[in-house]
Every structure is written in C-alpha cells, then in structure tokens.
Design an enzyme around this catalytic site. Structure first.
Site, PDB file in Angstrom:
ATOM      1  N   LYS A   9     148.580  65.129 154.747  1.00 42.55           N
ATOM      2  CA  LYS A   9     149.450  66.112 155.393  1.00 42.55           C
ATOM      3  C   LYS A   9     150.933  65.763 155.173  1.00 42.55           C
ATOM      4  CE  LYS A   9     145.949  66.940 158.970  1.00 42.55           C
ATOM      5  NZ  LYS A   9     145.717  67.151 160.414  1.00 42.55           N
ATOM      6  N   TYR A  49     142.788  76.588 158.660  1.00 39.06           N
ATOM      7  CA  TYR A  49     142.585  76.241 160.075  1.00 39.06           C
ATOM      8  C   TYR A  49     142.059  77.416 160.903  1.00 39.06           C
ATOM      9  CZ  TYR A  49     144.692  71.602 159.595  1.00 39.06           C
ATOM     10  OH  TYR A  49     144.923  70.286 159.264  1.00 39.06           O
ATOM     11  N   ASN A 112     148.524  63.540 162.238  1.00 37.66           N
ATOM     12  CA  ASN A 112     147.457  62.550 162.016  1.00 37.66           C
ATOM     13  C   ASN A 112     147.139  62.303 160.543  1.00 37.66           C
ATOM     14  OD1 ASN A 112     146.093  64.901 161.558  1.00 37.66           O
ATOM     15  ND2 ASN A 112     144.503  64.584 163.096  1.00 37.66           N
ATOM     16  N   HIS A 115     143.612  65.190 156.492  1.00 39.53           N
ATOM     17  CA  HIS A 115     142.495  66.043 156.886  1.00 39.53           C
ATOM     18  C   HIS A 115     141.306  65.743 155.989  1.00 39.53           C
ATOM     19  CE1 HIS A 115     140.125  69.644 157.786  1.00 39.53           C
ATOM     20  NE2 HIS A 115     139.897  69.675 156.486  1.00 39.53           N
ATOM     21  N   GLU A 126     136.282  74.717 151.987  1.00 38.72           N
ATOM     22  CA  GLU A 126     137.652  74.204 151.829  1.00 38.72           C
ATOM     23  C   GLU A 126     137.977  73.913 150.365  1.00 38.72           C
ATOM     24  OE1 GLU A 126     137.927  72.376 156.361  1.00 38.72           O
ATOM     25  OE2 GLU A 126     137.827  70.970 154.690  1.00 38.72           O
TER      26      GLU A 126
HETATM   27  P1  CMP Z   1     142.495  68.045 161.385  1.00 35.53           P
HETATM   28  O1  CMP Z   1     141.434  67.049 161.122  1.00 35.53           O
HETATM   29  O2  CMP Z   1     143.328  68.478 160.233  1.00 35.53           O
HETATM   30  O3  CMP Z   1     141.848  69.346 162.062  1.00 35.53           O
HETATM   31  C1  CMP Z   1     142.496  70.119 163.026  1.00 35.53           C
HETATM   32  C2  CMP Z   1     143.821  69.566 163.411  1.00 35.53           C
HETATM   33  O4  CMP Z   1     144.334  70.072 164.608  1.00 35.53           O
HETATM   34  C3  CMP Z   1     143.681  68.081 163.676  1.00 35.53           C
HETATM   35  O5  CMP Z   1     143.470  67.417 162.456  1.00 35.53           O
HETATM   36  C4  CMP Z   1     144.960  67.777 164.411  1.00 35.53           C
HETATM   37  O6  CMP Z   1     146.031  67.506 163.532  1.00 35.53           O
HETATM   38  C5  CMP Z   1     145.211  69.080 165.113  1.00 35.53           C
HETATM   39  N1  CMP Z   1     144.977  68.927 166.546  1.00 35.53           N
HETATM   40  C6  CMP Z   1     143.807  68.735 167.145  1.00 35.53           C
HETATM   41  N2  CMP Z   1     143.978  68.654 168.479  1.00 35.53           N
HETATM   42  C7  CMP Z   1     145.306  68.801 168.695  1.00 35.53           C
HETATM   43  C8  CMP Z   1     146.113  68.803 169.841  1.00 35.53           C
HETATM   44  N3  CMP Z   1     145.589  68.630 171.062  1.00 35.53           N
HETATM   45  N4  CMP Z   1     147.430  68.970 169.675  1.00 35.53           N
HETATM   46  C9  CMP Z   1     147.959  69.164 168.454  1.00 35.53           C
HETATM   47  N5  CMP Z   1     147.240  69.166 167.316  1.00 35.53           N
HETATM   48  C10 CMP Z   1     145.924  68.985 167.446  1.00 35.53           C
END
Ligand code: CMP
Length: 143
Positions: A9, A49, A112, A115, A126
């Site tokens: 990301k 998403y 984070n 993905h 995807e």
């Molecule tokens: P990802 O694995 O890319 O899949 C969905 C994403 O939503 C996740 O990683 C996080 O980056 C994001 N996400 C999930 N929960 C939250 C949250 N409570 N607040 C903000 N972002 C979130």
C-alpha cells in the site's frame, strides 16, 4: 499452481519497505509472476474494496489507497494464499504477531502496509481486477 494477489500500500511504498517485503516472499520460496507499480484509480480502489462498501472506514480506505503508488503483485506456489496471509499477519499491526510483516513493521490499522487475498475466490477476482492475463508470466524457477 496456486496464485495470490498482494499489494504494498502507499504507506509501505512511502516508508521504503518494498524491498524488505518482496525479499520475504522471495526467500520463503514463492514465485513472482506479476508485478506493477501504479497509482490506483478511484474506480479500481472501489472495486477492490467493494466488500467493505458499507463500513464506516470505506471512504477513508479508498482515499488512502488512491493517495499514492502501490506495488501490485501476483505470487505463485503451493498454499501461497494462506501462507502469505500468515506472513502478513493480523489486520491490526498493533496486535499482529512479531515475525509477520504487519507485526514487525507497523502500528496503524488504516496504514497496515500490505494487502493479501484472503481466499481462493478473492485471489482469482483480485488478480483479474488488477492484471490482464498477458501481464502475468508463466515460469518456474530451476531449484
Ligand atoms: P486490507 O487487508 O487491505 O483489507 C481491508 C482494509 O480495511 C484493511 O486491510 C485495513 O487497512 C482497513 N481497515 C480495516 N478495519 C479498519 C478500521 N477499523 N479502520 C480503518 N481501516 C480499517
């Protein structure tokens, strides 16, 4: 052979973690079969998403993922979908196990780092969303 979709990301790119992350999957023994560097469009991000469309964090998530370049990848190997999820760690980097990418390198759930597809069906959709068939390379390392 099983394939999964992984995307470093914008935070991972901006923090200079691309090499570190690719190294982990290479040294684990998985095979890179697709790689591109792009700033995702709003449409691509919303499709990627779509499952989170109703969540309160959806708009912020899409805004963030379109805010800068990402490294989109397809990796191949037996059991790569589940293994990559394990190597990535829990969604929240604060509670992700040490030794995982998120556990070692992050602290923020909205930032984070990476993905990874969570199941065979999502991996297939995807990969199809981010890559054209001709952008994937069919090859086997000589081990
Ligand atoms: P990802 O694995 O890319 O899949 C969905 C994403 O939503 C996740 O990683 C996080 O980056 C994001 N996400 C999930 N929960 C939250 C949250 N409570 N607040 C903000 N972002 C979130």
């Amino acid at each position: 052979m099983e394939r999964t979709f992984l995307a470093i990301k914008p935070d991972g790119v901006q923090r200079g973690l691309v090499g570190e992350i690719i190294r982990r999957f290479e040294t684990k023994g998985f095979t890179l079969v697709g790689l591109k560097f792009l700033k995702p469009s709003q449409e691509l991000a919303e499709q990627h998403y779509a499952v989170h469309r109703q969540r309160p964090f959806f708009a912020g998530l899409v805004e963030f993922i379109t805010s800068g370049p990402v490294v989109a990848m397809v990796w191949e190997g037996d059991g790569v979908i589940a293994a990559a999820r394990k190597m990535i760690g829990a969604t929240n980097p604060l509670t992700a196990e040490p030794g995982t990418i998120r556990g070692d390198l992050g602290i923020n759930i909205g930032r984070n780092i990476i993905h990874g597809s969570d199941a065979p069906e999502t991996a297939k959709s995807e990969i199809g969303l981010w890559f054209k068939e001709e952008e994937l390379v069919n090859w086997q390392p000589h081990l």
